[in-house]
Write an enzyme that holds these catalytic residues in place. Structure first.
Site, PDB file in Angstrom:
ATOM      1  N   HIS A 182    -108.079  31.815 -44.576  1.00  0.00           N
ATOM      2  CA  HIS A 182    -108.321  30.658 -45.434  1.00  0.00           C
ATOM      3  C   HIS A 182    -109.348  29.703 -44.845  1.00  0.00           C
ATOM      4  O   HIS A 182    -109.775  28.772 -45.516  1.00  0.00           O
ATOM      5  CB  HIS A 182    -107.019  29.903 -45.718  1.00  0.00           C
ATOM      6  CG  HIS A 182    -106.382  29.298 -44.500  1.00  0.00           C
ATOM      7  ND1 HIS A 182    -105.558  30.019 -43.653  1.00  0.00           N
ATOM      8  CD2 HIS A 182    -106.441  28.046 -43.978  1.00  0.00           C
ATOM      9  CE1 HIS A 182    -105.142  29.242 -42.679  1.00  0.00           C
ATOM     10  NE2 HIS A 182    -105.661  28.049 -42.847  1.00  0.00           N
ATOM     11  N   HIS A 241    -113.814  23.018 -44.248  1.00  0.00           N
ATOM     12  CA  HIS A 241    -113.419  23.147 -45.649  1.00  0.00           C
ATOM     13  C   HIS A 241    -114.645  22.914 -46.521  1.00  0.00           C
ATOM     14  O   HIS A 241    -115.425  21.991 -46.274  1.00  0.00           O
ATOM     15  CB  HIS A 241    -112.345  22.116 -46.020  1.00  0.00           C
ATOM     16  CG  HIS A 241    -111.045  22.317 -45.315  1.00  0.00           C
ATOM     17  ND1 HIS A 241    -110.004  23.052 -45.852  1.00  0.00           N
ATOM     18  CD2 HIS A 241    -110.604  21.881 -44.098  1.00  0.00           C
ATOM     19  CE1 HIS A 241    -108.990  23.059 -45.009  1.00  0.00           C
ATOM     20  NE2 HIS A 241    -109.325  22.350 -43.937  1.00  0.00           N
ATOM     21  N   HIS A 299    -112.694  19.452 -39.760  1.00  0.00           N
ATOM     22  CA  HIS A 299    -111.464  18.856 -39.249  1.00  0.00           C
ATOM     23  C   HIS A 299    -111.317  19.197 -37.773  1.00  0.00           C
ATOM     24  O   HIS A 299    -111.359  20.382 -37.404  1.00  0.00           O
ATOM     25  CB  HIS A 299    -110.242  19.384 -40.001  1.00  0.00           C
ATOM     26  CG  HIS A 299    -110.146  18.886 -41.406  1.00  0.00           C
ATOM     27  ND1 HIS A 299    -109.237  19.397 -42.321  1.00  0.00           N
ATOM     28  CD2 HIS A 299    -110.826  17.910 -42.047  1.00  0.00           C
ATOM     29  CE1 HIS A 299    -109.377  18.760 -43.473  1.00  0.00           C
ATOM     30  NE2 HIS A 299    -110.339  17.859 -43.335  1.00  0.00           N
ATOM     31  N   HIS A 331    -111.994  23.242 -37.654  1.00  0.00           N
ATOM     32  CA  HIS A 331    -112.256  24.208 -38.725  1.00  0.00           C
ATOM     33  C   HIS A 331    -112.932  23.489 -39.880  1.00  0.00           C
ATOM     34  O   HIS A 331    -112.997  22.261 -39.917  1.00  0.00           O
ATOM     35  CB  HIS A 331    -110.948  24.869 -39.176  1.00  0.00           C
ATOM     36  CG  HIS A 331    -109.929  23.886 -39.657  1.00  0.00           C
ATOM     37  ND1 HIS A 331    -108.997  23.294 -38.827  1.00  0.00           N
ATOM     38  CD2 HIS A 331    -109.694  23.362 -40.901  1.00  0.00           C
ATOM     39  CE1 HIS A 331    -108.245  22.457 -39.521  1.00  0.00           C
ATOM     40  NE2 HIS A 331    -108.650  22.485 -40.783  1.00  0.00           N
ATOM     41  N   THR A 354    -103.386  19.415 -44.618  1.00  0.00           N
ATOM     42  CA  THR A 354    -103.850  19.747 -45.977  1.00  0.00           C
ATOM     43  C   THR A 354    -103.590  21.203 -46.344  1.00  0.00           C
ATOM     44  O   THR A 354    -104.044  21.671 -47.389  1.00  0.00           O
ATOM     45  CB  THR A 354    -105.350  19.428 -46.134  1.00  0.00           C
ATOM     46  OG1 THR A 354    -106.102  20.236 -45.211  1.00  0.00           O
ATOM     47  CG2 THR A 354    -105.625  17.957 -45.868  1.00  0.00           C
ATOM     48  N   THR A 355    -102.881  21.922 -45.498  1.00  0.00           N
ATOM     49  CA  THR A 355    -102.432  23.280 -45.798  1.00  0.00           C
ATOM     50  C   THR A 355    -100.931  23.339 -45.527  1.00  0.00           C
ATOM     51  O   THR A 355    -100.394  22.526 -44.776  1.00  0.00           O
ATOM     52  CB  THR A 355    -103.149  24.327 -44.918  1.00  0.00           C
ATOM     53  OG1 THR A 355    -102.961  23.996 -43.534  1.00  0.00           O
ATOM     54  CG2 THR A 355    -104.627  24.397 -45.236  1.00  0.00           C
TER      55      THR A 355
END
Length: 298
Positions: A115, A143, A160, A141, A232-233
């Site tokens: 993801h 997004h 992030h 990571h 956020t996951t």
């Protein structure tokens, strides 16, 4: 005639008794069918993967909180991230705070988590100091597009940087947003060949030959929005300290495309929808007292 009638009544009574016994032993049709459908749906979610960013998928963002019991905060939490940020709201805070940074270059690996693409630091990369709590940088990571919105606008990419306290009980995330431009992001440039190696290879990891400098992505970012939110996951754990840079940096379109193409197809747009702020306080934090004095007119 009376004997025949009595005989027929006995046969009818016997038939009714047998039917009643059958109903008492047979499983209820509708509840059983509902359970089967529910289990089948759950199995389909497992087969499709843990979670997805597709809005219309059975395991998309709107359903994260019901896929697993331990993910319930995704649906029922009141401090969820990301949210919309604004200068007006942040400017209403009583006084600005201070963000201390002690980043340093460190050895790292690049991991394709399906993801997202993650840089995991294998040696001490320094960290941040927020409200008297020291956090160590663990990983970072990306997004695409950005998860947070600033003054009503979402951007093309968001980095992030995940930090953890020494006791392991607290987390802080420093976020940096990007817009498409001619200037390339130097951090992504240095690991492009590694991103290509792990593209479409979920859970694959590559050791990066040279150290990664976490100072580079936030260089020049001195003003931050600070609020309390969540991951956020899934499992969308709350109580996370967020520090989102006010300054928006530049990144090339090709670099964003590289990150998008490297992950699972369902995560090419791996940004969670905006969540309700629910009256949360948002304030400005600065990397030095001087920055705070200038920004607040002191």
């Amino acid at each position: 005639m009376y004997a025949a009638a009595r005989s027929m009544s006995r046969r009818v009574a016997a038939a009714i008794a047998v039917f009643v016994v059958y109903l008492s032993l047979a499983p209820p049709v509708f509840p059983f069918g509902a359970v089967v459908v529910h289990r089948a749906a759950a199995q389909e979610l497992d087969d499709e993967g843990e979670f997805s960013y597709r809005r219309d998928a059975g395991n998309g963002p709107a359903r994260w909180g019901v896929i697993r019991r331990e993910w319930s905060a995704c649906a029922y939490g009141h401090l969820q991230s990301p949210i919309g940020l604004s200068d007006t709201v942040a400017g209403l805070a009583d006084r600005p705070g201070r963000l201390g940074r002690t980043y340093r270059p460190a050895a790292a690996s690049l991991v394709n988590r399906g993801h997202d693409i993650m840089v995991r630091f294998n040696t001490d990369a320094g960290g941040v100091l927020v409200d008297g709590v020291a956090y160590r940088l663990r990983q970072m990571h990306w997004h695409a597009p950005s998860e947070h919105a600033i003054n009503g606008r979402r951007y093309d990419l968001e980095l992030h940087m995940l930090h953890q306290s020494a006791d392991g009980n607290k987390y802080a995330v420093v976020a940096q947003l990007y817009r498409i431009g001619r200037r390339r992001d130097r951090t992504i440039s240095r690991i492009e060949e590694y991103i290509e190696r792990i593209a479409k290879r979920k859970d694959h990891e590559e050791l990066i030959d040279e150290v990664v400098d976490p100072r580079r992505p936030v260089r020049g970012s001195t003003i931050y929005y600070k609020y309390t939110g969540s991951f956020t996951t899934p499992p969308c754990t709350e109580g996370v300290t967020w520090l989102v840079a006010q300054k928006v940096r530049r990144v090339r379109r090709r670099q964003v495309r590289l990150l998008r193409n490297a992950v699972h197809d369902g995560a090419r747009r791996n940004a969670r929808p905006l969540q309700e702020a629910n009256g949360r306080g948002i304030g400005f934090y600065y990397t030095s007292p001087a920055h705070g004095m200038v920004a607040t007119g002191g």
